[in-house]
Design an enzyme around this catalytic site. Sequence first.
Site, short mmCIF file in Angstrom:
data_model
loop_
_atom_site.label_atom_id
_atom_site.label_comp_id
_atom_site.label_asym_id
_atom_site.label_seq_id
_atom_site.Cartn_x
_atom_site.Cartn_y
_atom_site.Cartn_z
N ASN A 63 0.85 -1.19 0.00
CA ASN A 63 0.00 0.00 0.00
C ASN A 63 0.89 1.24 0.00
O ASN A 63 1.19 1.80 1.06
CB ASN A 63 -0.93 -0.01 1.22
CG ASN A 63 -1.81 1.22 1.28
OD1 ASN A 63 -1.93 1.97 0.30
ND2 ASN A 63 -2.45 1.44 2.43
N ASN A 67 3.14 5.15 2.84
CA ASN A 67 4.58 5.36 2.99
C ASN A 67 4.88 6.73 3.57
O ASN A 67 4.15 7.69 3.32
CB ASN A 67 5.29 5.24 1.63
CG ASN A 67 5.26 3.82 1.09
OD1 ASN A 67 5.10 2.87 1.85
ND2 ASN A 67 5.42 3.67 -0.21
N ASP A 87 4.82 -3.14 4.33
CA ASP A 87 3.69 -2.92 5.24
C ASP A 87 2.88 -4.20 5.40
O ASP A 87 3.20 -5.24 4.82
CB ASP A 87 2.81 -1.76 4.76
CG ASP A 87 2.41 -1.89 3.29
OD1 ASP A 87 2.30 -3.03 2.80
OD2 ASP A 87 2.22 -0.86 2.63
N ASP A 230 21.59 4.61 23.75
CA ASP A 230 20.97 5.89 24.11
C ASP A 230 19.46 5.79 24.22
O ASP A 230 18.75 6.79 24.20
CB ASP A 230 21.36 6.98 23.11
CG ASP A 230 20.86 6.70 21.70
OD1 ASP A 230 20.34 5.58 21.46
OD2 ASP A 230 20.98 7.59 20.83
N ASP A 233 15.44 4.24 28.99
CA ASP A 233 15.19 2.99 29.68
C ASP A 233 14.03 3.14 30.66
O ASP A 233 14.06 3.98 31.56
CB ASP A 233 16.45 2.56 30.43
CG ASP A 233 16.43 1.10 30.80
OD1 ASP A 233 16.35 0.27 29.88
OD2 ASP A 233 16.52 0.78 32.01
N ASP A 263 11.59 -8.28 23.20
CA ASP A 263 12.93 -7.75 22.93
C ASP A 263 13.69 -7.50 24.24
O ASP A 263 13.10 -7.10 25.24
CB ASP A 263 12.80 -6.45 22.15
CG ASP A 263 14.13 -5.88 21.72
OD1 ASP A 263 14.84 -6.56 20.97
OD2 ASP A 263 14.47 -4.75 22.15
N GLU A 291 14.40 -12.39 23.87
CA GLU A 291 15.74 -12.27 23.31
C GLU A 291 16.74 -12.02 24.44
O GLU A 291 16.73 -10.96 25.06
CB GLU A 291 15.79 -11.10 22.31
CG GLU A 291 17.19 -10.86 21.74
CD GLU A 291 17.55 -9.40 21.59
OE1 GLU A 291 18.50 -9.11 20.87
OE2 GLU A 291 16.88 -8.54 22.21
N ASP A 405 24.30 -4.47 10.76
CA ASP A 405 23.22 -3.49 10.61
C ASP A 405 23.75 -2.31 9.79
O ASP A 405 24.79 -1.75 10.12
CB ASP A 405 22.81 -3.05 12.01
CG ASP A 405 21.77 -1.94 12.03
OD1 ASP A 405 21.21 -1.63 10.97
OD2 ASP A 405 21.53 -1.40 13.12
#
EC number: 2.4.1.19
Length: 718
Positions: A63, A67, A87, A230, A233, A263, A291, A405
């Site tokens: 779709n 965006n 998406d 950063d 938390d 996570d 994780e 990454d």
Amino acid sequence: MFQMAKRVLLSTTLTFSLLAGSALPFLPASAIYADADTAVTNKQNFSTDVIYQVFTDRFLDGNPSNNPTGAAFDGTCSNLKLYCGGDWQGLVNKINDNYFSDLGVTALWISQPVENIFATINYSGVTNTAYHGYWARDFKKTNPYFGTMTDFQNLVTTAHAKGIKIIIDFAPNHTSPAMETDTSFAENGKLYDNGNLVGGYTNDTNGYFHHNGGSDFSTLENGIYKNLYDLADLNHNNSTIDTYFKDAIKLWLDMGVDGIRVDAVKHMPQGWQKNWMSSIYAHKPVFTFGEWFLGSAAPDADNTDFANESGMSLLDFRFNSAVRNVFRDNTSNMYALDSMLTATAADYNQVNDQVTFIDNHDMDRFKTSAVNNRRLEQALAFTLTSRGVPAIYYGTEQYLTGNGDPDNRGKMPSFSKSTTAFNVISKLAPLRKSNPAIAYGSTQQRWINNDVYIYERKFGKSVAVVAVNRNLTTPTSITNLNTSLPSGTYTDVLGGVLNGNNITSSGGNISSFTLAAGATAVWQYTASETTPTIGHVGPVMGKPGNVVTIDGRGFGSAKGTVYFGTTAVTGSAITSWEDTQIKVTIPPVAGGDYAVKVAANGVNSNAYNDFTILSGDQVSVRFVINNATTALGENIYLTGNVSELGNWTTGAASIGPAFNQVIHAYPTWYYDVSVPAGKQLEFKFFKKNGATITWEGGSNHTFTTPTSGTATVTINWQ
């Protein structure tokens, strides 16, 4: 004898001809598999499933109208730090065209669906966005670049219609990047509640966040109570935060999700997480795994304790490390692989619930230009037939590469169904539903050298035997191979795709054969069970009154008895009873760990050990003790009058060792514990150095826990 065995196999395994390589059309799992334990409605058990981890933004743009615009978006996906347009509609499109069904996938693990920050962040001259989903701002709204709540509901409904479960990633550890001294940086880690501001990282007068600097990961405590890089938390000892995340996850559970991947569980208090899991299991129990990153296959005591005590499973990084070392990096051999399986089976109470994988978004992809395709295909075959719940990272079936990454999070390159990797997955994935030895079985090494590993999975009378030769140039002669396969000839389930061969068994003795260079073969036998045999109990913990699902084989159709320890449950407390699945209400017994058994037609099943019954609804309480000085080697522990505090033991079930560096400093110690709500506790601290125990003096401390929220109790060493 083999003719009889063959008839049993054909009559009890609907997918036999498909597994043998015939050109049957692929039907959704809900249509193929009649057994209740394998159904898409079984949210408590993923042992019969194959998970496909997808980075939503990187998969398919279904779709374009949703965006992002401007600097946050790159439609070519050449800048992998920006949104690429994937998406939920893209996932729906691939569900509907049977890409996942043809692959054999029965569960999709999608990126965290919640609203993330809209700001872009400049790191070292590079513009970064929240395309990955881990920079949340509102856990009760959707990421609009993935879709609306209606779109999400459509994804869940469409997936379920195809026999596919939906797992959401969920990250309650933090919100988004923030700087204590600069409120203009990004969005200052602000947390919203369905559009209403809860608070930001700066001027945090309500204590919603930790303000202890960034973690150096030197200790478990340091990683829990300091910031992950950063990222702002969150303080889970704050009642507002505790309630917020219990409410937020219920919203997604009510949308019909089937599983949760949590996570950064290593970076949140285990006590708070156990209390949070209890609230999930009391509401709508689903399979949940966390994780906890490990960098090797070596055992880690804190990791093991979390897997056994928190109420959730883990991503199996020990499995991951061993597989990559053996098949990808050539830094160890098959003996190390076998040792890992033996060690993890001993360490993890429910080893079959741990989620296995060969790569993910936080490590280099398995495939590189230096890694032969066959090694990837062998690693996939091993993972799909080994113990645990297999998870395949998107694009692996297309040999997607990428180191680090963001290169390990590239755009899905194609949707080809003709790759060898796709073929391997599509042939082996259905075994998890058709043969309970793959879903629930034990593992036994049957033949091994540095390059060859032959192992057997067995559950009841069902058997699967897998042979892998990682040496790509040298075949191996296999002699003196003994298995549990009944007499007969067995074809390779892979149909020779990985150069496997057929074998002949005579009373379990396999005729000598040559395992080709780089070959992998899978041979299987599926039989019906007349003896009750438990394969899985889920969730792994609950309070009296919760409903638990018991999966296995041979329970019969007539309602029998379920035992929690010596307590028998019968009648209406058993809400359903089928040959492969029982749903039962946890009886009103004292908290603790119990063995679960089933009695059917006068026959008792195996024991499923270490099922945790809680003392009631849970809350998270921080226990703080002042002036507890210790000698070298001593640590402070806690025990008390309920199972959650160890029932006065000074052994492994006690709480600790307590922390003394971040929230409080020595000689003050603290620990967050999940304890029963609205109950008067009695407790004491003690010092421990090996087998030497030193109790504090005086009477037992007492504290009445709140009925909801969190609390802190502070006492002095006496």
